[in-house]
Design a protein around this motif. Structure first.
Motif, mmCIF file in Angstrom:
data_model
loop_
_atom_site.group_PDB
_atom_site.id
_atom_site.type_symbol
_atom_site.label_atom_id
_atom_site.label_comp_id
_atom_site.label_asym_id
_atom_site.label_seq_id
_atom_site.Cartn_x
_atom_site.Cartn_y
_atom_site.Cartn_z
ATOM 1 N N ARG A 83 33.889 34.027 51.014
ATOM 2 C CA ARG A 83 32.469 34.377 50.867
ATOM 3 C C ARG A 83 31.864 34.750 52.217
ATOM 4 O O ARG A 83 30.958 35.579 52.282
ATOM 5 C CB ARG A 83 31.705 33.206 50.253
ATOM 6 C CG ARG A 83 31.969 33.021 48.766
ATOM 7 C CD ARG A 83 31.219 31.835 48.206
ATOM 8 N NE ARG A 83 29.774 31.930 48.395
ATOM 9 C CZ ARG A 83 28.959 32.651 47.634
ATOM 10 N NH1 ARG A 83 29.451 33.353 46.628
ATOM 11 N NH2 ARG A 83 27.664 32.669 47.860
ATOM 12 N N GLY B 196 29.100 38.452 47.340
ATOM 13 C CA GLY B 196 28.674 39.516 46.447
ATOM 14 C C GLY B 196 27.424 39.124 45.680
ATOM 15 O O GLY B 196 26.813 38.069 45.912
ATOM 16 N N ILE B 197 27.051 39.956 44.748
ATOM 17 C CA ILE B 197 25.833 39.721 43.971
ATOM 18 C C ILE B 197 26.016 38.530 43.051
ATOM 19 O O ILE B 197 25.101 37.740 42.849
ATOM 20 C CB ILE B 197 25.477 40.987 43.172
ATOM 21 C CG1 ILE B 197 25.247 42.179 44.128
ATOM 22 C CG2 ILE B 197 24.238 40.759 42.314
ATOM 23 C CD1 ILE B 197 25.045 43.500 43.421
ATOM 24 N N TRP B 198 27.197 38.387 42.466
ATOM 25 C CA TRP B 198 27.489 37.291 41.549
ATOM 26 C C TRP B 198 28.646 36.458 42.103
ATOM 27 O O TRP B 198 29.365 36.899 43.015
ATOM 28 C CB TRP B 198 27.836 37.844 40.165
ATOM 29 C CG TRP B 198 26.657 38.386 39.429
ATOM 30 C CD1 TRP B 198 25.682 37.675 38.802
ATOM 31 C CD2 TRP B 198 26.305 39.767 39.256
ATOM 32 N NE1 TRP B 198 24.742 38.501 38.254
ATOM 33 C CE2 TRP B 198 25.107 39.802 38.505
ATOM 34 C CE3 TRP B 198 26.889 40.971 39.647
ATOM 35 C CZ2 TRP B 198 24.491 40.986 38.148
ATOM 36 C CZ3 TRP B 198 26.273 42.155 39.293
ATOM 37 C CH2 TRP B 198 25.092 42.165 38.555
ATOM 38 N N HIS C 193 32.391 37.555 43.566
ATOM 39 C CA HIS C 193 32.375 38.927 44.060
ATOM 40 C C HIS C 193 32.492 38.897 45.587
ATOM 41 O O HIS C 193 32.193 37.891 46.235
ATOM 42 C CB HIS C 193 31.083 39.640 43.672
ATOM 43 C CG HIS C 193 30.978 39.948 42.210
ATOM 44 N ND1 HIS C 193 30.371 41.076 41.720
ATOM 45 C CD2 HIS C 193 31.400 39.262 41.114
ATOM 46 C CE1 HIS C 193 30.417 41.090 40.410
ATOM 47 N NE2 HIS C 193 31.027 39.988 40.013
ATOM 48 N N SER C 194 32.921 40.019 46.149
ATOM 49 C CA SER C 194 33.108 40.065 47.598
ATOM 50 C C SER C 194 32.711 41.428 48.144
ATOM 51 O O SER C 194 33.053 42.476 47.567
ATOM 52 C CB SER C 194 34.576 39.786 47.948
ATOM 53 O OG SER C 194 34.816 39.973 49.327
ATOM 54 N N PHE C 195 31.993 41.407 49.258
ATOM 55 C CA PHE C 195 31.658 42.637 49.983
ATOM 56 C C PHE C 195 32.333 42.576 51.343
ATOM 57 O O PHE C 195 32.216 41.579 52.059
ATOM 58 C CB PHE C 195 30.156 42.774 50.145
ATOM 59 C CG PHE C 195 29.748 43.992 50.939
ATOM 60 C CD1 PHE C 195 29.943 45.263 50.426
ATOM 61 C CD2 PHE C 195 29.201 43.866 52.205
ATOM 62 C CE1 PHE C 195 29.581 46.394 51.154
ATOM 63 C CE2 PHE C 195 28.832 44.985 52.938
ATOM 64 C CZ PHE C 195 29.028 46.253 52.409
ATOM 65 N N TYR D 265 33.476 46.870 47.798
ATOM 66 C CA TYR D 265 32.873 45.812 46.978
ATOM 67 C C TYR D 265 33.830 45.555 45.826
ATOM 68 O O TYR D 265 34.150 46.463 45.047
ATOM 69 C CB TYR D 265 31.500 46.232 46.452
ATOM 70 C CG TYR D 265 30.764 45.115 45.745
ATOM 71 C CD1 TYR D 265 29.887 44.291 46.451
ATOM 72 C CD2 TYR D 265 30.960 44.861 44.387
ATOM 73 C CE1 TYR D 265 29.222 43.249 45.816
ATOM 74 C CE2 TYR D 265 30.294 43.830 43.749
ATOM 75 C CZ TYR D 265 29.427 43.027 44.480
ATOM 76 O OH TYR D 265 28.769 41.984 43.858
ATOM 77 N N PHE E 77 35.206 42.902 42.523
ATOM 78 C CA PHE E 77 34.670 41.955 41.552
ATOM 79 C C PHE E 77 35.691 41.736 40.440
ATOM 80 O O PHE E 77 36.468 42.646 40.101
ATOM 81 C CB PHE E 77 33.361 42.494 40.951
ATOM 82 C CG PHE E 77 33.448 43.915 40.481
ATOM 83 C CD1 PHE E 77 33.850 44.213 39.183
ATOM 84 C CD2 PHE E 77 33.134 44.970 41.348
ATOM 85 C CE1 PHE E 77 33.926 45.523 38.758
ATOM 86 C CE2 PHE E 77 33.222 46.290 40.918
ATOM 87 C CZ PHE E 77 33.621 46.565 39.616
#
Length: 891
Positions: A722, A755-757, A760-762, A803, A805
């Motif tokens: 994260r 990420g947003i949820w 998830h990973s950016f 990104y 997910f």
């Protein structure tokens, strides 16, 4: 037997027992095991063991667990691992060093499913001892709970696992499938199966084919039969026990498994627990009456789930790896002040387990296990971490999970010895131990005081439940009658409530009940007289001769011919050929002799290398003799032409690495540096007219790298950390060769963000290089997606965004070919040569689709296979839309 000198006493004891175990574990396979070297690892804090080929050896991790079965840890380990030795020799014992151990290992791994060889070893440890995991209801509990709830999963799901449901591990599944074979067809069935497989190891689906011949069932059918038999057996047990219903908290919608462990009630009525789930990393959290969760502190890796609470303070233990040596680890105590939100690591380079805060004192009591195998309870200052008093274990029995009484003057602890599990009480003012309950054939866990009696978990009725011991009259009463299992009791003296964990089909929940003086049932068990334990184990054993291990004498140990150099970590690094491999038994020295043929240039290559890892820096020395090709430009009569050149070269490379790793809670830091140089001597140029311009030697170019990485621990379902910051700098140049000039400086970075949820990973990566001279055309940074299908352009930097997910967790079986656990997707945009004045637009962007899967029903490796759909964002692109494909794997 190879062991540190500090473990002499333990090695002597184990050696005497191995002589007995060696014969007993081989009887049902009709194969006497060959000699094998056993390495005792006493500097780890984890309880484990393994047997391997290439090179042939076994490792025993000598530190016993804080939650295990009710026998001496080394006995259990020796029986289990020696059974693996017999399995190896039964199936592939004719393939030996110095050429064929890796081939033997490959046949073993391909022929036998993991559940079979581990299940057979668990059956052996259970049959040949008074304990063993096969006798533990907690061990079978996830499988039993699934079947009683109608969750009859497929063979592949039960075997290979799932990311969305609890499944039995392949050890547990293997125990029931293998013990079922022996119950149905006799104990010789394992011998019959392996004898047939050994006669023709290349037979397709060898195990399933042999199973079908002897039983009429293939693996899927046998799994279904055993599942049906166990369901009937456990339904009958359930009806006989007639379990009670207890309130379960918190209530969650069906989803990914999660658990709330070790419940304690705070003065304000809320609960403090250790939360574990597939979505998140473990954390100590507070639950309110509605089930709303407030995180207090994330924890690092633990050998067993554990924490203690007292008066606004928390204490727990975590594993810390040595910064340099992977087989050396520590278990440290952490403390956290909930009032000031201050965290401290209380101990350093320690071997402390199951710390518990002492009421009304700034002290903590923990189990200490030193490298000699001696166990004690250590009382520490909770402010400075200094040792106040040490209480050596009576008879050096193994101690587990202490707990204080309300006054803090006594502590109750589980003791494990050859006699079984006991309850032992320590009187802290006098420093004396008293036996409360003598050796029981039970997995006794986490005893606590309750109104002058002892509350603990055991399994007298065949299911894990809570029991209450009255030491005055020697009676035990059954307090709970759980459907699947009750664990981790905690007694609230103010209200008389007992809080505990109740196992459910998707994890551990919290239950409670009123403490009762009238248990469900009571019975008398053997209870010792109250006496002080002061004697040690005086059993006599043969004294075996011992002498110092000569490390230098044993550095060279050729064991296998291989098609690769032994490094299968990365598919891109595999270089097929023929190699002769040498690895010493202590994993300090690797020697490789090899030959490969490069079909692209029709040239052979010879290799010799040695790597030495004992010192703080790692050193490697490599020699290659290889063919090379190139081109020369010929100018004559006003025309230009290219002529192909061929030559051979000697290349000798010396490299030094210092890899380091550090931990803090759920944060992992890795750093290190490396330096390398080489000497190249070229000869045999095919075009003599170019000899005067041919650089025939390259003298000691230097290559340096320094890196720093910080990443937080990932959960099971996370696609990436994260949070993470990763930096690597590399520099190459020619300081000692006046005929060659050039330098290359590169910077590679990777930054992870949530990420947003959840899960998830950016990822953002910026990479930069500066080069010149000989390195003018070299690329040492990640390139944009699909670069090889674009027009080549000089690259100064790249900026890469992605990104990713999860999409679904299907647990799909595609026949015997593949078992898909997860689909995942992604978006990416890749920029090249980002600089002031340029239009900020990606050179390529697109979509990604991948899947995590197992192939051909092999438990390992785990494969990650997928494709990218790439759009080339430039008008002169050879193709505007195209696909790239990738495959990766991990163990």
């Amino acid at each position: 037997m190879i062991y540190p000198a500090t473990f002499e006493e333990g090695a002597q004891k184990l050696t005497s027992r191995l002589e007995t175990f060696r014969k007993r574990v081989s009887q049902t396979l009709g194969k006497e095991p060959r000699k094998i070297s056993i390495v005792l690892q006493n500097q780890t804090v984890e309880s484990n063991g393994n047997v391997q080929l290439a090179p042939r050896r076994s490792e025993f991790y000598t530190t016993p667990p804080q939650q295990g079965d009710f026998q001496d840890w080394m006995d259990n380990l020796a029986i289990h691992e020696l059974r693996h030795v017999v399995q190896f020799d039964k199936l592939t014992g004719y393939l030996r060093a110095p050429f064929f151990e890796q081939l033997a290992l490959a046949i073993y791994g391909v022929t036998l499913p993991s559940w079979f060889f581990e299940g057979d070893a668990v059956v052996t440890e259970t049959v040949l001892s008074s304990a063993g995991r096969g006798r533990l209801p907690s061990w079978e509990m996830p499988f039993r709970t699934n079947l009683l709830n109608g969750k009859t999963y497929s063979y592949q799901k039960d075997y290979l696992g799932s990311m969305k449901d609890v499944t039995p591990g392949f050890y547990e599944l293997g125990y029931f499938l293998t013990s079922g074979l022996q119950n149905e067809y006799g104990e010789t069935i394992v011998d019959s199966l392996m004898t047939r497989m050994a006669k023709l190891p290349i037979r397709p689906y060898n195990f399933s084919n042999s199973l079908k011949k002897f039983t009429g069932y293939n693996t899927r059918e046998w799994h279904a039969k055993i599942g049906a038999d166990l369901t009937q057996k456990w339904q009958e047990q359930l009806a006989e026990n007639n379990p009670a219903n207890y309130p379960v908290f918190p209530v969650r919608e069906p989803g990914k498994p999660e658990s709330w462990l070790l419940p304690r009630r705070l003065p304000d009525g809320r609960l403090i627990v250790l939360h574990q789930s597939a979505r998140n990393v473990p954390a100590i959290v507070i639950l309110d009456s509605l089930g709303k969760q407030t995180e207090i502190v994330k924890t690092g890796r633990q050998t067993e789930p554990n924490f203690s609470y007292a008066e606004g303070m928390l204490a727990w233990d975590e594993v810390r790896r040595d910064p340099r040596y992977g087989k050396r680890a520590y278990n440290v105590i952490n403390v956290y002040d909930m009032r000031t939100q201050a965290y401290r690591q209380l101990s350093h380079k320690s071997r402390y387990f199951s710390p518990v805060l002492r009421p009304n004192h700034t002290q903590v009591l923990a189990v200490a296990i030193n490298e000699t195998g001696q166990t004690s309870l250590d009382l520490l200052d909770s402010e400075r971490g200094t040792l106040i008093t040490r209480f050596p274990a009576p008879g050096n029995i193994h101690l587990q999970t202490p707990a204080f009484d309300e006054t803090g003057s006594k502590a109750i602890v589980t003791g494990i010895s050859d006699a079984g599990a006991s309850l032992v009480e320590l009187d802290i003012p006098t420093g004396t131990y008293r036996m409360i309950l003598e050796g029981q054939p039970q997995q006794i866990e986490r005893p606590v005081y309750a109104h002058g009696r002892i509350l603990f978990k055991a399994h007298y009725n065949g299911i894990d439940n809570l029991y209450i011991l009255d030491a005055e009259n020697g009676t035990i009463g059954q307090l709970t009658n759980a459907q699947y299992g009750a664990f981790n009791p905690w007694f609230e003296s103010e209200t008389g409530q007992v809080w505990f964990n109740s196992y459910q089909v998707d994890g551990y929940r919290i239950s409670h009940m009123q403490f009762s003086n009238s248990p469900i049932s009571h019975f008398k068990v053997p209870v010792s007289e109250k006496h002080i334990l002061t004697t040690s184990d005086t059993s006599q054993s043969e004294i075996w001769p011992s002498k110092p291990y000569k490390g230098l004498k044993n550095l060279i140990n050729f064991h296998s011919l291989s098609v690769d150099n032994g490094n299968f970590d990365n598919l891109a690094n595999i270089n097929p050929g023929i190699y002769w491999l040498s690895d010493d038994l202590l994993n300090t020295t690797q020697v490789r002799l090899g030959y490969t043929y490069n079909g692209d240039i029709r040239s052979s290559e010879y290799l010799a290398s040695i790597a030495y890892q004992q010192f703080f820096p790692k050193f490697s020395l490599e020699y290659r003799n290889r063919g090379q090709v190139g081109t020369a430009k010929v100018i004559g009569n006003g025309t230009e032409s290219l002529t192909g050149l061929r030559w051979r070269e000697h290349v000798t490379t010396l490299k030094m690495d210092i890899p380091l790793v550090f931990y803090r809670l759920n944060h992992i830091f890795t750093t290190g540096l490396s330096a390398a140089t080489s000497y190249t001597r070229r000869y045999g140029l095919n075009e003599p007219q170019f000899q005067d311009r041919f650089i025939d030697r390259i003298q000691f170019p230097l290559h340096y790298q320094v890196y720093f990485n910080h990443n937080v621990r990932q959960s099971v379902l996370d696609l990436a950390p994260r949070w993470g910051q990763n930096l690597s700098i590399t520099y190459r140049h020619f300081p000692f060769d006046g005929r060659i000039a050039g330098e290359h400086l590169s910077l590679r970075t990777a930054f992870y963000f949530p990420g947003i949820w959840p899960n998830h990973s950016f990822l953002a990566r910026f990479n930069y290089q500066q080069r010149g001279g000989t390195y003018a055309m070299a690329n040492d940074i990640p390139l944009v997606s699909g670069y090889d299908q674009l027009h080549p352009l000089p690259i100064d930097n790249t900026l890469l965004f992605s990104y990713r997910f999860p999409i679904a967790y299907p647990d799909w079986s595609l026949g015997p070919l593949a078992y898909i656990k997860r689909f995942k997707g992604g978006l990416f945009a890749d920029f090249q040569n980002v600089r002031t004045g340029n239009t900020f637009q990606p050179r390529t962007f697109g979509l990604e689709f991948r899947a995590d899967m197992n192939l051909l029903r092999f438990y390992l490796p785990n494969f990650d296979i997928g494709a990218k759909l790439v759009y080339a964002n430039e008008v002169n692109a050879p193709q505007r839309v195209f696909a790239t494909y990738g495959i990766g794997y991990s163990y």
